[in-house]
Design an enzyme around this catalytic site. Structure first.
Site, PDB file in Angstrom:
ATOM      1  N   ARG A  41       0.853  -1.188   0.000  1.00 45.12           N
ATOM      2  CA  ARG A  41       0.000   0.000   0.000  1.00 45.12           C
ATOM      3  C   ARG A  41       0.888   1.237   0.000  1.00 45.12           C
ATOM      4  O   ARG A  41       1.671   1.453   0.914  1.00 45.12           O
ATOM      5  CB  ARG A  41      -0.919   0.004   1.236  1.00 45.12           C
ATOM      6  CG  ARG A  41      -1.930   1.142   1.208  1.00 45.12           C
ATOM      7  CD  ARG A  41      -3.018   0.948   2.253  1.00 45.12           C
ATOM      8  NE  ARG A  41      -2.554   1.242   3.595  1.00 45.12           N
ATOM      9  CZ  ARG A  41      -3.266   1.025   4.696  1.00 45.12           C
ATOM     10  NH1 ARG A  41      -4.461   0.474   4.616  1.00 45.12           N
ATOM     11  NH2 ARG A  41      -2.773   1.331   5.886  1.00 45.12           N
ATOM     12  N   SER A 110     -12.741  -4.003   0.063  1.00 49.16           N
ATOM     13  CA  SER A 110     -13.058  -3.518   1.410  1.00 49.16           C
ATOM     14  C   SER A 110     -14.563  -3.312   1.550  1.00 49.16           C
ATOM     15  O   SER A 110     -15.208  -2.767   0.652  1.00 49.16           O
ATOM     16  CB  SER A 110     -12.352  -2.185   1.675  1.00 49.16           C
ATOM     17  OG  SER A 110     -10.963  -2.363   1.733  1.00 49.16           O
ATOM     18  N   LYS A 139      -5.131   4.631   9.358  1.00 47.60           N
ATOM     19  CA  LYS A 139      -6.069   4.880   8.263  1.00 47.60           C
ATOM     20  C   LYS A 139      -7.197   5.732   8.805  1.00 47.60           C
ATOM     21  O   LYS A 139      -7.974   5.297   9.644  1.00 47.60           O
ATOM     22  CB  LYS A 139      -6.599   3.545   7.711  1.00 47.60           C
ATOM     23  CG  LYS A 139      -7.058   3.665   6.267  1.00 47.60           C
ATOM     24  CD  LYS A 139      -6.960   2.326   5.555  1.00 47.60           C
ATOM     25  CE  LYS A 139      -7.183   2.499   4.061  1.00 47.60           C
ATOM     26  NZ  LYS A 139      -8.512   2.204   3.622  1.00 47.60           N
TER      27      LYS A 139
END
Length: 214
Positions: A41, A110, A139
Site C-alpha cells: 500500500r 473492502s 487509516k
C-alpha cells in the site's frame, strides 16, 4: 479459477512505520514468522517508485510462495504481474478490475457495512476486507469502527471469506477470529515491531488457538 491463498495473517505495508528499516527487510522477517499474504500500500509514492517497490517485494516473496497484492492501483498490479489487487469502495469498480486483472488473479474488496457486503455477494471476488474493526491512526478515511459485533454480522452475511483490518494487535486477534473473521490484516503491529518475525509467530499462534476454540 485457480487463485489459492491463505488469509490467516495479512500484512499491509506502510514504510513510514518501518522504524527506518528497508521495507523488504521488514516484510521478509514477517513472512518468515508466518505472514501468508502481503499487500503493498503506497499512497504517497510516484508511479515509478510504486512499480519498483512492487518488483522488489515480488522478488522477495517468490521463494516463500506468498502472494503479493497491490492496493488500489490496477496498473501497477498488471505492470509487475502481482498475484492480486485490493480495492476499496471508491476505487475502480470490481467488474472493471476483474476484466483487467483476469480470472486467475486474487481480488479483494473492502466492505464497511452490511450494504457493502450484500453488493459484494453478487460478485466473484476472492475475499472481503472487513474495515475498520477498531479505530486506528494508520487509516483515517474509513467509516466508524464496526467492533466485534460488526464482524459477526458481516461474516454471517458474506458468502466470501473475510479478513478483519483496523486496530488489530496480538492482544485482540483471538476475539476477532472467534467473531468470524477468516484472518486478520495487520499494519503497525508488524511494521513497527522491532522483532517482526517473532511478532508474526505470536499472531499465528494466537490465530490457531482461536480456531481451536471455535
Amino acid at each position: 479459477m485457480n487463485r489459492p491463498f491463505d488469509l490467516s495473517l495479512y500484512l499491509v505495508t506502510d514504510r513510514e512505520l518501518a522504524l527506518g528499516r528497508p521495507l523488504e527487510q521488514v516484510v521478509e522477517e514477517a513472512v518468515k514468522g508466518g505472514v501468508t499474504l502481503v499487500q503493498l500500500r503506497e499512497k504517497q509514492a510516484s508511479s515509478k517508485e510504486f512499480y519498483e517497490l512492487a518488483l522488489l517485494l515480488k522478488k522477495c516473496l517468490a521463494p516463500y510462495r506468498v502472494p503479493l497484492i497491490i492496493n488500489d492501483r490496477v496498473d501497477i498490479a498488471l505492470a509487475c504481474d502481482a498475484e492480486g489487487l485490493h480495492i476499496g469502495q471508491h476505487d475502480l469498480p470490481y467488474p472493471v478490475a476483474r476484466k483487467l486483472m483476469g480470472k486467475d488473479k486474487i481480488i479483494g474488496l473492502s466492505v464497511e457495512s452490511p450494504e457493502d457486503v450484500q453488493e459484494a455477494n453478487r460478485w466473484d471476488i476472492d475475499y472481503i476486507g472487513i474495515s475498520p474493526i477498531f479505530s486506528t491512526p494508520t487509516k483515517t478515511d474509513t467509516a466508524p469502527a464496526l467492533g466485534l459485533e460488526g464482524i459477526r454480522q458481516i461474516s454471517a452475511l458474506s458468502r466470501h471469506p473475510g479478513v478483519g483490518i483496523g486496530g488489530v494487535h496480538v492482544s485482540n486477534v483471538e476475539e476477532i477470529i472467534e467473531a468470524g473473521a477468516n484472518g486478520v490484516a495487520v499494519v503497525s503491529a508488524l511494521m513497527s515491531s522491532p522483532e517482526s518475525e517473532a511478532t508474526a509467530k505470536e499472531f499465528i499462534h494466537r490465530i490457531n488457538q482461536a480456531r481451536r476454540n471455535i
